[in-house]
Write an enzyme that holds these catalytic residues in place. Structure first.
Site, mmCIF file in Angstrom:
data_model
loop_
_atom_site.group_PDB
_atom_site.id
_atom_site.type_symbol
_atom_site.label_atom_id
_atom_site.label_comp_id
_atom_site.label_asym_id
_atom_site.label_seq_id
_atom_site.Cartn_x
_atom_site.Cartn_y
_atom_site.Cartn_z
ATOM 1 N N PRO A 121 0.816 -1.197 0.000
ATOM 2 C CA PRO A 121 0.000 0.000 0.000
ATOM 3 C C PRO A 121 0.853 1.251 0.000
ATOM 4 O O PRO A 121 1.764 1.394 0.810
ATOM 5 C CB PRO A 121 -0.786 -0.112 1.305
ATOM 6 N N GLU A 122 0.549 2.122 -0.922
ATOM 7 C CA GLU A 122 1.199 3.421 -0.968
ATOM 8 C C GLU A 122 0.147 4.446 -0.536
ATOM 9 O O GLU A 122 -0.923 4.076 -0.078
ATOM 10 C CB GLU A 122 1.722 3.691 -2.384
#
Length: 283
Positions: free
Chosen positions: A2-3
């Site tokens: 996840p960014e």
DNA sequence: ACAGGATCCTGGGGGC
DNA sequence: TGCCCCCAGGATCCTG
């Protein structure tokens, strides 16, 4: 995994489900995560009410009454979701917290690169974030400061974008997509950037992140938002994961190289740069 | 100070 | 079916 867009989506999903809720029973799994878990945190969390949930870079911050803060990082495969208590517990679930509306908050992380940390007060949280040395959120970056930071280094643009101290929240997908958006080769050294190129890159980062947030982030394999829904931005990737496929602009095959230790995808024609002719290891 | 590589961990996919 | 290798949205520690 996840960014920034994925973490932002988790936070937005969880906000209505968590704010105002009180945590009831806490159950922690046995396997270690990235940071050590203290048994005492379980009783500190029990009975705590969630006052707010926020994001800073890729960190999720849960503000609790009594001043505590639960800090969550999703690592590569972390999932923070609310579910019905009756929902079957998935493998690699490391924390289950009961909620006073009868539902549950669950943290699941297959690879265990994620972390859960309880901090005692606002000062401890400040200290934690100072030590993480997080740079500004992309939209808070001053273009002049950004340009100065770029030209102060001989590192490749790709490496600078991945450096959380320079700008918080960008990871491997959005670094590649932003460089394509800006028409800049990932191996270009920061040192040679001209002011208008730096500004173009910063605008590209913001544009790409906003588009991705609008699509609830990207799901390649594990990622789901706080409500368990997948993202959709992977359908709009222009270079990431498209090795060998035709460039959406010019049809040239997208290339993949190793840069800053990460797979890096780019169009050799659209992102061609006279100053990018540094050797790049093929992979 | 800086840059690059190894490391933590599990699972999926491809080739043989 | 099995095995072996490579790959993966990240951060951090160690080396040169």
């Amino acid at each position: 995994m996840p960014e920034l867009p994925e973490v932002e989506t988790v936070v937005r999903d969880l906000r209505p489900a968590l704010v105002g809720r009180t945590l009831t029973a806490i159950r922690r799994g046995r396997k270690a995560l990235r940071r050590p878990w203290k048994k005492a945190w379980e009783s500190l969390l029990t009975g705590a009410r969630v006052e707010a949930i926020r994001r800073r870079g890729k960190w999720i911050l849960l503000d609790l009454d009594r001043g505590h803060h639960l800090v969550v990082h999703l690592g590569m495969t972390g999932q923070l979701t609310t579910t019905e208590t009756s929902a079957a517990e998935q493998t690699h679930t490391h924390l289950v917290a009961g909620l006073d509306d009868g539902r549950q908050l669950r943290f699941r992380d297959t690879r265990r690169f994620g972390s859960l940390t309880l901090l005692a007060d606002a000062a401890a949280l400040d200290n934690f974030l100072v030590r993480a040395d997080l740079g500004p959120e992309p939209w808070d970056l001053d273009p002049r400061a950004w340009h100065e930071r770029l030209t102060a280094t001989g590192r490749a643009l790709k490496a600078v974008l991945l450096d959380q101290r320079v700008v918080a929240g960008v990871g491997n997908i959005y670094a590649d997509e932003s460089l394509f958006e800006a028409g800049l080769h990932p191996a270009v050294r920061g040192r040679v950037m001209r002011p208008e190129e730096s500004e173009r890159l910063l605008r590209a980062v913001v544009t790409v992140l906003e588009r991705a947030i609008a699509r609830r982030g990207s799901t390649i394999r594990d990622y789901v938002g706080g409500s368990g829904l997948r993202g959709g931005y992977q359908e709009e990737f222009r270079v990431y994961g498209r090795t060998g496929a035709p460039c959406v602009r010019c049809q040239a095959p997208v290339l993949r190289v190793q840069l800053a230790g990460r797979s890096t995808h780019y169009c050799p024609s659209c992102q061609l740069s006279a100053i990018s002719d540094q050797p790049v290891k093929k992979s």
